[in-house]
Design an enzyme around this catalytic site. Structure first.
Site, PDB file in Angstrom:
ATOM      1  N   SER A 270      72.135  18.262  31.918  1.00 22.13           N
ATOM      2  CA  SER A 270      73.426  17.889  31.356  1.00 22.13           C
ATOM      3  C   SER A 270      74.454  17.724  32.469  1.00 22.13           C
ATOM      4  O   SER A 270      74.457  18.484  33.436  1.00 22.13           O
ATOM      5  CB  SER A 270      73.861  18.958  30.357  1.00 22.13           C
ATOM      6  OG  SER A 270      75.127  19.465  30.681  1.00 22.13           O
ATOM      7  N   LYS A 271      75.315  16.720  32.297  1.00 21.67           N
ATOM      8  CA  LYS A 271      76.320  16.450  33.324  1.00 21.67           C
ATOM      9  C   LYS A 271      77.251  17.639  33.489  1.00 21.67           C
ATOM     10  O   LYS A 271      77.783  17.876  34.555  1.00 21.67           O
ATOM     11  CB  LYS A 271      77.147  15.219  32.943  1.00 21.67           C
ATOM     12  CG  LYS A 271      76.401  13.955  33.210  1.00 21.67           C
ATOM     13  CD  LYS A 271      77.255  12.721  33.121  1.00 21.67           C
ATOM     14  CE  LYS A 271      76.325  11.540  33.320  1.00 21.67           C
ATOM     15  NZ  LYS A 271      76.872  10.263  33.120  1.00 21.67           N
ATOM     16  N   ARG A 272      77.452  18.360  32.409  1.00 20.13           N
ATOM     17  CA  ARG A 272      78.393  19.481  32.485  1.00 20.13           C
ATOM     18  C   ARG A 272      77.757  20.732  33.088  1.00 20.13           C
ATOM     19  O   ARG A 272      78.338  21.386  33.925  1.00 20.13           O
ATOM     20  CB  ARG A 272      78.970  19.793  31.104  1.00 20.13           C
ATOM     21  CG  ARG A 272      80.322  19.122  30.869  1.00 20.13           C
ATOM     22  CD  ARG A 272      80.816  19.365  29.464  1.00 20.13           C
ATOM     23  NE  ARG A 272      79.848  18.891  28.469  1.00 20.13           N
ATOM     24  CZ  ARG A 272      79.209  19.679  27.611  1.00 20.13           C
ATOM     25  NH1 ARG A 272      79.424  20.967  27.620  1.00 20.13           N
ATOM     26  NH2 ARG A 272      78.365  19.176  26.744  1.00 20.13           N
TER      27      ARG A 272
END
Ligand code: GLU
Length: 480
Positions: free
Chosen positions: A238-240
């Site tokens: 996930s990018k986060r």
């Protein structure tokens, strides 16, 4: 016909490690088959695209050595053609006008088991205006089978597919249309991309068949959907949550060859026992149809270990060159973002660094670790780790005696690593301490830390006067 593959990123965020893997596998396939690697920037989403994201893609690909043979082409430049084809598809009845708003669709469908559009306008013969979108009329029955090189046959029943938007109400052609037209126009023979795009593939196959009717027929490419990248919890990266920006790996001091080697292992395995394989070997051994379909764990610890192995394989001069952006940015070709050496630039001494470099090269896994290992050489005062200072010097009653004795002995002994080693062992023995005990306060006094490069080499490089000054300074500091 020689294969033609493309990497088709959308510049809507940092260049993701998954995109880098897709780019690499396309590049590998082209290099090994004597094919052509095309770079196509899918920049039709003007709201989400930004020029810096585009620059990020181009520079990260250059950093990884994934040179396109053609491109970058910008999808937006082909928009007139996409619009003309959309008109033809509409004229032939493959697309229909839809006037539903998102809110209306949501209100009607929120209780439906299958998400997506409910076909409200499909048979209403809505007149096409500047307010209407164009949707693709998915056949009511039957199925579309994606014959994937990696995953085999994947069946998509048409009753599970909705009539997707091909042209927005603003008149902008969307992915499902533009992507298929460009692949046709560019003569793409193999579509190699991430598994996340597999659900869009049946739409593209339907679109392709429709395009064959309104435009010159083109042979369908082979599709190969690469396995998803997952984190330690086996969740999609996930990018986060996960460190996914390729730029950040470059800035931390990963070597491009190590990074490429590691990316190649995400869904593929080399023939031999070793996973450390150079680029030429990867190109030689890579087989698209041997790519696995199980999700691939993006393991930063493994990548870091591999990078350390690559660093150790560098020649001394290569290591000095690779280290430069972190230690002497003014003289480097590029500088890593967010890292500056902790010493004033004018205090850096290339010769001193070169002397220590072989010892540093053995001890770092990423180049970004270098400054903290050599900072004591270029800072006017050692950067004290307070906890270490308190434990090993201020609160250890043996420290004062050791430091006083060291000042005495180092004042007159030979000042090379070997002699310092012998002298330190002897002074420890005279005080009834093992070498390890005698070394500890000397190391903290001189380097500020309890860990670092080998002590005696460090002392020798720093020189007698500076070492004596620091030993005295530490004694004074302890008295405060
Ligand atoms: N532009 C699409 C994306 O970045 C990829 C398209 C493709 O590879 O077919 O997700």
């Amino acid at each position: 016909m020689a294969p033609r593959v493309r990497f088709a990123p959308s510049p809507t965020g940092y260049f993701h490690v998954g995109s880098a893997r897709t780019s690499l596998f396309n590049w590998l396939f082209a290099r090994q088959t004597g094919g052509t690697f095309v770079l196509r920037i899918e920049d039709t989403d003007a709201e989400r695209g930004r020029p810096e994201w585009l620059d990020g893609i181009i520079s990260a690909m250059a950093w990884l050595g994934l040179d396109p043979d053609e491109g970058p082409f910008h999808q937006s430049e082909a928009e007139p053609r996409h619009r003309a084809i959309a008109d033809a598809l509409y004229g032939a009845g493959y697309l229909y006008a839809c006037e539903c708003t998102r809110e209306e669709i949501d209100a009607r469908t929120h209780e439906n088991a299958t998400p997506g559009y409910d076909g409200f306008c499909r048979d209403r013969a809505v007149t096409r205006t500047t307010q209407t979108a164009l949707r693709f009329k998915v056949p009511a029955s039957g199925e579309t089978v994606v014959d994937d090189v990696i995953r085999g046959q994947v069946v998509f029943p048409h009753d599970s597919m909705d009539d997707f938007v091909a042209v927005k109400s603003t008149g902008h052609p969307l992915f499902a249309l533009a992507n298929a037209i460009d692949d046709r126009d560019m003569g793409i023979t193999h579509v190699i991309r991430g598994e996340d795009l597999l659900p869009t593939t049946p739409k593209q196959l339907l679109m392709w068949a429709a395009l064959d009717e309104v435009d010159a027929p083109v042979e369908l490419p082979l599709f190969a959907h690469l396995p998803m990248l997952v984190n330690e919890q086996r969740k999609k990266l996930s990018k986060r949550r996960d460190p996914v920006a390729v730029e950040s790996y470059r800035d931390q001091g990963f070597l491009p060859d190590a990074f490429v080697n590691y990316l190649s292992l995400l869904g593929w395995s080399p023939n031999g026992d070793s996973e450390i394989v150079d680029r030429a070997t990867i190109v030689d051994q890579f087989r698209l149809d041997e790519v696995h379909h199980a999700p691939a764990f993006f393991d930063v610890a493994k990548l870091t270990h591999l990078n350390g192995e690559y660093i150790r394989k560098l020649s001394s001069s290569e290591f000095l060159e690779c280290a430069r952006p972190w230690v002497d940015p003014a003289k480097a070709q590029w500088t890593p973002e967010g890292t500056e050496p902790p010493w004033p630039a004018e205090h850096f001494d290339e010769a001193v660094f070169a002397e220590m470099a072989p010892l540093i090269q053995e001890r770092v896994a990423v180049l970004g670790e270098i400054p903290a290992m050599v900072d004591f050489l270029f800072l006017p005062e050692p950067p004290f780790d307070e906890a270490a200072f308190t434990k090993v010097i201020a609160n250890d009653e043996r420290a004062e005696g050791i430091l006083l004795k060291a000042i005495e002995v180092y004042g007159s002994c030979e000042f090379d690593a070997e002699a310092l080693h012998v002298a330190t062992a002897a002074l420890g023995e005279a005080l009834g301490h093992k070498l390890r005990i005698a070394q500890a306060p000397i190391r903290v006094a001189v380097t500020g830390k309890s860990v670092g490069p080998p002590l005696f080499e460090s002392l020798a490089v720093l020189g007698r006067d500076e070492v004596l000054r620091r030993l005295e300074g530490a004694l004074r500091r302890a008295e405060r």
